[in-house]
Structure formats: structure tokens, C-alpha cells
Design a protein around this motif. Structure first.
Motif, PDB file in Angstrom:
ATOM      1  N   VAL A   1      45.406  36.422  34.958  1.00 35.36           N
ATOM      2  CA  VAL A   1      46.109  36.043  36.264  1.00 35.36           C
ATOM      3  C   VAL A   1      47.369  36.760  36.358  1.00 35.36           C
ATOM      4  O   VAL A   1      47.761  37.003  37.519  1.00 35.36           O
ATOM      5  N   LEU A   2      48.062  37.002  35.369  1.00 37.83           N
ATOM      6  CA  LEU A   2      49.524  37.587  35.412  1.00 37.83           C
ATOM      7  C   LEU A   2      49.399  38.953  35.730  1.00 37.83           C
ATOM      8  O   LEU A   2      50.279  39.418  36.295  1.00 37.83           O
TER       9      LEU A   2
ATOM     10  N   ILE B   1      34.849  28.669  41.813  1.00 36.89           N
ATOM     11  CA  ILE B   1      34.669  29.819  40.890  1.00 36.89           C
ATOM     12  C   ILE B   1      35.660  29.695  39.679  1.00 36.89           C
ATOM     13  O   ILE B   1      36.505  28.912  39.450  1.00 36.89           O
ATOM     14  N   PRO B   2      35.359  30.478  38.676  1.00 33.08           N
ATOM     15  CA  PRO B   2      36.152  30.472  37.545  1.00 33.08           C
ATOM     16  C   PRO B   2      37.537  30.523  37.629  1.00 33.08           C
ATOM     17  O   PRO B   2      38.079  31.329  38.735  1.00 33.08           O
TER      18      PRO B   2
ATOM     19  N   ARG C   1      37.438  40.706  36.544  1.00 31.71           N
ATOM     20  CA  ARG C   1      36.936  42.142  36.862  1.00 31.71           C
ATOM     21  C   ARG C   1      38.642  42.575  37.423  1.00 31.71           C
ATOM     22  O   ARG C   1      38.411  42.936  38.580  1.00 31.71           O
ATOM     23  N   LEU C   2      39.621  42.895  36.601  1.00 31.53           N
ATOM     24  CA  LEU C   2      40.504  43.498  36.762  1.00 31.53           C
ATOM     25  C   LEU C   2      40.313  44.896  37.625  1.00 31.53           C
ATOM     26  O   LEU C   2      41.180  45.458  38.518  1.00 31.53           O
ATOM     27  N   ASP C   3      39.359  45.606  37.021  1.00 30.62           N
ATOM     28  CA  ASP C   3      39.163  47.044  37.318  1.00 30.62           C
ATOM     29  C   ASP C   3      38.664  47.046  38.884  1.00 30.62           C
ATOM     30  O   ASP C   3      38.774  48.170  39.472  1.00 30.62           O
ATOM     31  N   LEU C   4      38.233  46.163  39.561  1.00 26.60           N
ATOM     32  CA  LEU C   4      37.709  46.017  40.816  1.00 26.60           C
ATOM     33  C   LEU C   4      38.713  45.263  41.801  1.00 26.60           C
ATOM     34  O   LEU C   4      38.744  45.417  43.217  1.00 26.60           O
TER      35      LEU C   4
ATOM     36  N   PRO D   1      37.448  38.840  42.315  1.00 25.72           N
ATOM     37  CA  PRO D   1      37.468  40.018  41.214  1.00 25.72           C
ATOM     38  C   PRO D   1      38.306  39.696  39.852  1.00 25.72           C
ATOM     39  O   PRO D   1      37.696  39.581  38.913  1.00 25.72           O
ATOM     40  N   ILE D   2      39.580  39.185  40.412  1.00 28.18           N
ATOM     41  CA  ILE D   2      40.602  38.531  39.168  1.00 28.18           C
ATOM     42  C   ILE D   2      39.971  37.275  38.752  1.00 28.18           C
ATOM     43  O   ILE D   2      39.768  37.263  37.351  1.00 28.18           O
TER      44      ILE D   2
END
Length: 302
Positions: free
Chosen positions: A119-120, A111-112, A47-50, A42-43
């Protein structure tokens, strides 16, 4: 899964030798289902929310990579070049270096790679960046991904870009590049040519009765934008009623990582969404969305 991992199973396929080893159920849950697919995936897809971080899963991720390194090291010859693939194995080179291996090691990320601000947010971002910096060559899919990686190094003072594509970090000099990947188009075109006469293809053509066909083929994953596509299709038909009954949207979406809660929830959500749209804009002789939740062979898809 479930074995002791004490022995390697060697198998041969042509000129390729495979070395197989077992993982315990705990390993799979913490390493694969846990940190790899509930934090890194997710990161890396913004998608930090996931992202759901758990210390034991992080520990499992690094533990399994250490285990892989110890299984792999005895098989490596001094002049071997090692090529590691994807986010599941980011720490592998660092583990091999710890064991004293001096071989050239490359890594390709399928992946991206997001910018530093994303990232941090990961609690172990320094360990992940150190792992990437242990390779001799880092491959990304786009220039933007490579720029994001360079930005991560600079942002935290972990390393420098000595010249375009040449980095130094954590006491190691290495290169990075963008290497776009694709498919073998000639082979895929040949599949398409042969599939034209296949009974399944003929049935699909007959069933759409001359309508235009929108086709989506994606693994069930929140990074694929499947729910957004269904929304867009519904809006298009609603805002352009002249196209009602003239277009069929076929979405083929095999199940993926159903053991991960977020994926199970998405599977239910997409099925419900497709059903709702069909009920809202469909007619007795037109089903707007055909949603197939299983795999179709590649030759037929072509």
C-alpha cells in the motif's frame, strides 16, 4: 458518459429508486480507466509492476468522488444509512463528511487489501487511508485483509486499533470486520437442474465425447491467473501423456476493460497462448483448450 451531469435521472425498479448522473469522457478516462483500474486495482492485487500512476488521473479520481458526493447529498435523509461499495468510491465518505453529513456510512471492499509494504508504494496512500477511516464500518472479505488494513494504520502512525475490530484514525472512531461473501447456492443449483436439458449444454456434452471437462469461467483480468492455468494444463498433459485426449479444458473469458492497455494486451496474450498450446499438444481429433472470449448466460453456466 458524455453528458453534462447537471441533472439527475431518477428511475424506479420495484421498491428501489436509482439516481443516475452522467460523467464526461475525461472523467471516465481519469477516474475509472485511470486511477481506479491502473493504480488501485493492481496494487490491491499485489501487482506493483502493473500500477501506472499519473497525477491527473489521481486528481480525476478524487474529483469524481467529490462530484458523486454533491449529487448524492441532497437525496440523503437525516436517518438514512449509507452503504458504499468498492475501490472506485473509497473517498466518498470523506467528501460527504466535508459537506457536514453525520449519517452512519458503511463500506465494503470487494477486492483484497494488501499489506503495508504494498500500500505504501502508492503515492497517495495517506489520502486513501484517510478516506477509508471516514467510514463508520469497514467490511473486508477476509481476516487477512482486515489485518493488513490494521497494519497499514499502525505502520505509518495514522491510527490505532483500540480493541479487536475497533479503530481510531484521523480523528474518527470506526469499526472493521471480515464478512465473507458468496453466491446464492440454492438458486444456482436450480439453474443447474434446469440447464441440464438445454440444447447448448447437450451440445457441449456430445462434443467432449465422454472426456473429463475442466471448466474455467473468469472475467478477462490478470488477477484471475488464466495464463498460469493454461501453463499448468500444458505441463500436466506433457508430463502425463496417458491423459492426452482424455481431458478438455474449456475456458470462458468475457472481455473486460478493453480500453485499458494492460487488458487489451492480456486479451491478445491469452488467445495466442491457447492457440500455441493447442498446436503443441493437440491432435487431429482433440482440441485440448477451448477458449471462448464472450459471455455465457448464468443459467447455462450453472
Amino acid at each position: 458518459v458524455g453528458g453534462t451531469g447537471l441533472t439527475l435521472q431518477m428511475t424506479q425498479d420495484g421498491n428501489i429508486t436509482y439516481a443516475l448522473t452522467d460523467l464526461t469522457q475525461t472523467d471516465v478516462e481519469e477516474y475509472y480507466q485511470g486511477f481506479a483500474n491502473r493504480v488501485l486495482w493492481p496494487i490491491c492485487h499485489y501487482r506493483l509492476d502493473l500500477a501506472e500512476y499519473a497525477r491527473k488521473e489521481m486528481t480525476g479520481y478524487f474529483r469524481v468522488n467529490r462530484f458523486f458526493a454533491h449529487r448524492l447529498a441532497p437525496l440523503i435523509e437525516p436517518d438514512d444509512i449509507i452503504w458504499v461499495h468498492d475501490y472506485h468510491l473509497i473517498p466518498l465518505a470523506a467528501e460527504l463528511r466535508q459537506m457536514g453529513l453525520k449519517n452512519r456510512i458503511g463500506f465494503f471492499l470487494h477486492i483484497p487489501w494488501p499489506p503495508a509494504d504494498v500500500v505504501l508504494a502508492m503515492p497517495v496512500h495517506e489520502e486513501i487511508m484517510r478516506g477509508l477511516s471516514s467510514y463508520d464500518l469497514l467490511g473486508f472479505q477476509t481476516d487477512y485483509d482486515l489485518e493488513n488494513f490494521a497494519g497499514c494504520l499502525k505502520r505509518e502512525g495514522m491510527g490505532i486499533e483500540k480493541s479487536p475490530g475497533h479503530f481510531s484514525a484521523h480523528g474518527h472512531d470506526f469499526r472493521g470486520g471480515a464478512y465473507s461473501i458468496g453466491i446464492e447456492t440454492a438458486g444456482f443449483a436450480e439453474f443447474a437442474r434446469k440447464a441440464a436439458s438445454h440444447s447448448m449444454v447437450q451440445k457441449v456434452r456430445q462434443s467432449i465425447e465422454g472426456r473429463d471437462l475442466i471448466l474455467g469461467v473468469d472475467r478477462l483480468d490478470y488477477s484471475k491467473g488464466i495464463t498460469q492455468r493454461i501453463d499448468a494444463f500444458e505441463r500436466f498433459i506433457t508430463n502425463n501423456p496417458a491423459h492426452q485426449r482424455s481431458i478438455t479444458y474449456l475456458q470462458i473469458t468475457p472481455k473486460s476493460r478493453s480500453e485499458v492497455p494492460e487488458y487489451e494486451a492480456m486479451q491478445n496474450a491469452v488467445a495466442e497462448q491457447a492457440g500455441r498450446v493447442n498446436g503443441a499438444i493437440g491432435t487431429v481429433d482433440w482440441v485440448p483448450i477451448r477458449y471462448i472470449n464472450r459471455s455465457i448466460s448464468r443459467p447455462i453456466l450453472a
